[in-house]
Scaffold this active site. Sequence first.
Site, PDB file in Angstrom:
ATOM      1  N   GLY A 138       0.914  -1.369  -0.038  1.00 29.28           N
ATOM      2  CA  GLY A 138       0.091  -0.022  -0.040  1.00 29.28           C
ATOM      3  C   GLY A 138       0.970   1.127  -0.039  1.00 29.28           C
ATOM      4  O   GLY A 138       1.433   1.624  -1.063  1.00 29.28           O
ATOM      5  N   SER A 141       4.257   2.080   4.820  1.00 31.93           N
ATOM      6  CA  SER A 141       4.424   2.864   6.170  1.00 31.93           C
ATOM      7  C   SER A 141       4.563   1.617   7.177  1.00 31.93           C
ATOM      8  O   SER A 141       5.067   1.951   8.579  1.00 31.93           O
ATOM      9  CB  SER A 141       3.380   3.640   6.449  1.00 31.93           C
ATOM     10  OG  SER A 141       2.127   2.857   6.480  1.00 31.93           O
ATOM     11  N   GLY A 222      -6.920   5.387  14.712  1.00 32.23           N
ATOM     12  CA  GLY A 222      -6.881   6.428  14.403  1.00 32.23           C
ATOM     13  C   GLY A 222      -6.880   7.445  15.744  1.00 32.23           C
ATOM     14  O   GLY A 222      -7.217   7.086  16.615  1.00 32.23           O
ATOM     15  N   LEU A 272      -4.489 -14.060   3.404  1.00 34.49           N
ATOM     16  CA  LEU A 272      -5.580 -14.405   2.847  1.00 34.49           C
ATOM     17  C   LEU A 272      -6.008 -13.858   1.274  1.00 34.49           C
ATOM     18  O   LEU A 272      -6.796 -14.312   0.653  1.00 34.49           O
ATOM     19  CB  LEU A 272      -6.893 -14.180   3.895  1.00 34.49           C
ATOM     20  CG  LEU A 272      -6.745 -14.551   5.176  1.00 34.49           C
ATOM     21  CD1 LEU A 272      -8.002 -13.973   5.928  1.00 34.49           C
ATOM     22  CD2 LEU A 272      -6.648 -16.025   5.199  1.00 34.49           C
ATOM     23  N   GLY A 273      -5.277 -12.925   1.008  1.00 36.39           N
ATOM     24  CA  GLY A 273      -5.441 -12.450  -0.272  1.00 36.39           C
ATOM     25  C   GLY A 273      -5.111 -10.908  -0.358  1.00 36.39           C
ATOM     26  O   GLY A 273      -4.413 -10.200   0.547  1.00 36.39           O
ATOM     27  N   TYR A 476       0.667   3.974  24.464  1.00 32.83           N
ATOM     28  CA  TYR A 476       1.725   4.075  23.381  1.00 32.83           C
ATOM     29  C   TYR A 476       3.177   4.363  23.877  1.00 32.83           C
ATOM     30  O   TYR A 476       3.208   5.650  24.361  1.00 32.83           O
ATOM     31  CB  TYR A 476       1.215   5.076  22.180  1.00 32.83           C
ATOM     32  CG  TYR A 476       1.720   4.989  21.052  1.00 32.83           C
ATOM     33  CD1 TYR A 476       2.996   5.482  20.809  1.00 32.83           C
ATOM     34  CD2 TYR A 476       1.072   4.745  20.092  1.00 32.83           C
ATOM     35  CE1 TYR A 476       3.814   5.579  19.365  1.00 32.83           C
ATOM     36  CE2 TYR A 476       1.453   4.794  18.858  1.00 32.83           C
ATOM     37  CZ  TYR A 476       2.710   5.101  18.337  1.00 32.83           C
ATOM     38  OH  TYR A 476       3.237   5.353  17.202  1.00 32.83           O
TER      39      TYR A 476
END
Length: 563
Positions: A138, A141, A222, A272-273, A476
């Site tokens: 994609g 990142s 997010g 899975l694809g 975090y």
Amino acid sequence: MTDVKHMKWWGWGVEGVSFHWQDKPGFAPFVLRELHLDLQTSEIVEKPDFASIAVADPVADPTLTAALASIMGDDDVTTDAMDRVVHTYGKGLRDLVRIRQNRIGRVPDLVVYPDDESEVQRVVDAVVAADAVLIPFGGGSNIAGSLEPRVDERRAVVSLDLGRLRQLIHLDEESGLARIQAGVLGPDLEAQLAERGWTLGHFPDSFTHSTLGGWIATRSSGMQSDKYGDIADIVRGLRLVRPGGVVAIRPVPSTSTGPSLREMILGSEGRLGVITEATVQVHRKPAQRVIHAYFFPSWQKGVAAMRAIAESDATPIVTRVSDARETTFSMATSKERHGLDKFLAGTALPAMMRAKGWDLDEICLSFIGYEGASAHVKRQKKLVERIVRKHGGMGVGTGPGVLYDQKKFDTPYIRDFLLDRGAVGDVSETAAPWSALLPLYNAVVAAANGAFDRLNKKGYVMCHLSHSYHSGACLYFTFAFVGGDDVLAEYDVVKSAIQQAFVDNGGTLSHHHGVGVEHGPWLEQDISAEGARVLRELFRATDPGDNLNPGKIALEVQDRVTG
């Protein structure tokens, strides 16, 4: 040349953008004090020269190359060395160090750029027919090792770049559902929705350089997930290309059709694809959006306030609080102040805190966001600030919140800045029930500091609570130290100590970065040995040839990449 834009091959983001410390008067003293790194005298490592990078020749079968070119055209199938390196790794600390040290292992042999789902289907079928390996790509990142080929992979490896699948296909305004191609980057996605007056509301730290499909494949969260939900809550329908066909999940609000295929695909990291599109729930752009800043006298009070907000009738979009160490770091990254602003922040505010009896070394900065109609925002703010006051906190207005909004996607550039000077900076995040949160926090900090001691390093670990839920929250953590001769071995000591502390103290191995290979060693401790076996059996059954991004998530011990 492809029309798909990528991040720079050796670091985060785009060329010409970087972190600068000279306009931040507190940063150099902070780094010197906490890491023993002198920015005034430290040697800056030269950026790597691509001409010096050792890239193995592609091993793709000419028959496979010809088959892929017949599907998409010669220009959309490349063996270019730069393109192949860009598609080898994500942007994890281990990825960047290996690139900088010219320790690149197995790279994809071919990179392909399909135009639509039908081409994706034909590529998948051709790769599996040739017994090659397919890895979806994609924005690049990922920081968990979800993109890299196995180091010992002998078959041809094809990286399938989804960057051309980036359109808003359909917007159902009556249902608040948008059908969107999976290769769209965050800013492009939001721009297409904004033209129609809508928003997805999903803003991970990687927003500017990550894609909808990547968010789904790793179960992303997010910054505004308190209101909009994590990506698992946002995605209603999916299309997943598999060898021989497409899994199509209809975007119904709820269903009882056996074990959830939608949930199975979420977080599947290409095993899975290939996710080609998703139908997501979207919202009208709010009339008003504001981020307010607050201070709490201690981490314990700040966390208690976040829990109380989660239990209340208030519905903020952001509930974030930093511990004292991250608060100190945030102050150190502030630009120089002048005039009244300097007086208020540097003199008046500390005086008010001292008058309250606060220890300025323990204060914790919090950001809480509100959006909606003006009356709604006003009511939410009133509810929240009543809770803030009850827990000893105080508001300091919207000024810091504006800066937070401006800088929220820039933090990854600091990691490159540190690497340029021989220092390591990275993150690990987890989630746990409210009752376990503070003990887990204390255990992780102790584990990180213990790791620094074993390495005889001056290190720094800090944390913020980033997402709140009914039953718990995400913590975090960020850690840093100056590296030595074998920086990756040192990094493993610290990272492993933190990850082990997560699972030993009631947390999960990752809240929103996925498993990949980095977090695989802790999977059985997180979901049980039997749970991990079920996953391995699932992948064996659905991908008997081990062609779809093999070696990710449910790892065998030998699959972990450590070098």
